[in-house]
Design a protein around this motif. Sequence first.
Motif, short mmCIF file in Angstrom:
data_model
loop_
_atom_site.label_atom_id
_atom_site.label_comp_id
_atom_site.label_asym_id
_atom_site.label_seq_id
_atom_site.Cartn_x
_atom_site.Cartn_y
_atom_site.Cartn_z
N PHE A 11 0.83 -1.20 0.00
CA PHE A 11 0.00 0.00 0.00
C PHE A 11 0.87 1.26 0.00
CE2 PHE A 11 -2.01 3.38 2.51
CZ PHE A 11 -3.09 3.66 1.68
N PHE A 12 1.81 1.31 0.91
CA PHE A 12 2.68 2.49 0.99
C PHE A 12 3.55 2.62 -0.26
CE2 PHE A 12 1.60 2.38 5.49
CZ PHE A 12 1.38 3.73 5.73
N ARG A 13 4.01 1.52 -0.78
CA ARG A 13 4.83 1.56 -1.99
C ARG A 13 4.03 2.09 -3.18
NH1 ARG A 13 9.24 -2.27 -2.97
NH2 ARG A 13 9.70 -1.44 -0.93
N VAL A 14 2.78 1.67 -3.31
CA VAL A 14 1.93 2.15 -4.40
C VAL A 14 1.69 3.65 -4.26
CG1 VAL A 14 -0.44 2.08 -5.31
CG2 VAL A 14 0.81 -0.04 -4.91
N ILE A 15 1.45 4.13 -3.05
CA ILE A 15 1.25 5.56 -2.85
C ILE A 15 2.52 6.32 -3.23
CG2 ILE A 15 0.79 7.36 -1.14
CD1 ILE A 15 -1.66 5.72 -1.88
N GLU A 16 3.68 5.81 -2.82
CA GLU A 16 4.94 6.47 -3.18
C GLU A 16 5.13 6.51 -4.69
OE1 GLU A 16 8.10 4.49 -1.09
OE2 GLU A 16 7.17 4.89 0.85
N TYR A 17 4.82 5.43 -5.37
CA TYR A 17 4.95 5.40 -6.83
C TYR A 17 3.98 6.37 -7.50
CZ TYR A 17 8.04 1.33 -6.63
OH TYR A 17 9.08 0.48 -6.40
N LEU A 18 2.79 6.50 -6.94
CA LEU A 18 1.83 7.45 -7.50
C LEU A 18 2.33 8.88 -7.34
CD1 LEU A 18 -1.57 5.88 -6.37
CD2 LEU A 18 -0.63 5.97 -8.68
N VAL A 19 2.95 9.18 -6.21
CA VAL A 19 3.52 10.52 -6.00
C VAL A 19 4.64 10.76 -7.01
CG1 VAL A 19 4.83 11.97 -4.40
CG2 VAL A 19 2.85 10.69 -3.58
N ILE A 20 5.50 9.78 -7.20
CA ILE A 20 6.60 9.91 -8.17
C ILE A 20 6.05 10.05 -9.58
CG2 ILE A 20 8.56 8.69 -9.19
CD1 ILE A 20 9.07 7.54 -6.35
N ALA A 21 5.01 9.29 -9.91
CA ALA A 21 4.40 9.39 -11.23
C ALA A 21 3.81 10.78 -11.45
CB ALA A 21 3.31 8.34 -11.41
N ARG A 22 3.23 11.36 -10.40
CA ARG A 22 2.69 12.71 -10.53
C ARG A 22 3.81 13.71 -10.80
NH1 ARG A 22 -1.08 16.11 -6.31
NH2 ARG A 22 -0.82 18.10 -7.37
N ILE A 23 4.93 13.55 -10.13
CA ILE A 23 6.06 14.44 -10.36
C ILE A 23 6.54 14.34 -11.81
CG2 ILE A 23 8.48 14.89 -9.77
CD1 ILE A 23 7.79 13.78 -6.96
N LEU A 24 6.76 13.12 -12.25
CA LEU A 24 7.25 12.91 -13.62
C LEU A 24 6.26 13.41 -14.65
CD1 LEU A 24 8.85 9.38 -13.23
CD2 LEU A 24 10.01 11.59 -13.30
N LEU A 25 4.99 13.15 -14.43
CA LEU A 25 3.98 13.59 -15.38
C LEU A 25 3.88 15.12 -15.43
CD1 LEU A 25 1.97 12.36 -17.36
CD2 LEU A 25 0.25 12.51 -15.57
N SER A 26 4.12 15.77 -14.30
CA SER A 26 4.07 17.24 -14.30
C SER A 26 5.22 17.83 -15.12
CB SER A 26 4.11 17.78 -12.88
OG SER A 26 5.40 17.62 -12.31
#
Length: 87
Positions: A11-26
Amino acid sequence: MYILKVSINYFFRVIEYLVIARILLSWISNNPYGGVHRFLHQVTEPILAPFRELSYRIGIGGGMIDLSPIFAIFFLQLVNGLINSIL
């Protein structure tokens, strides 16, 4: 108990990856109203908003760089470690 620990870690790993994906996508996306961008914003904004507010109050980043994802990922890892040590 093992399954609970693994589930919490995922769960925590998925949330961290989503935050990283948001950074990269921005950095690479020109369409902030696209489906993926909206999904990432809706999922990660409740996590990032308190850290963004805190960093602005403290004066870190000077408003030029949003450091809230770094603080959020650090906090998520800290909470994950605390939960796993309790279990």
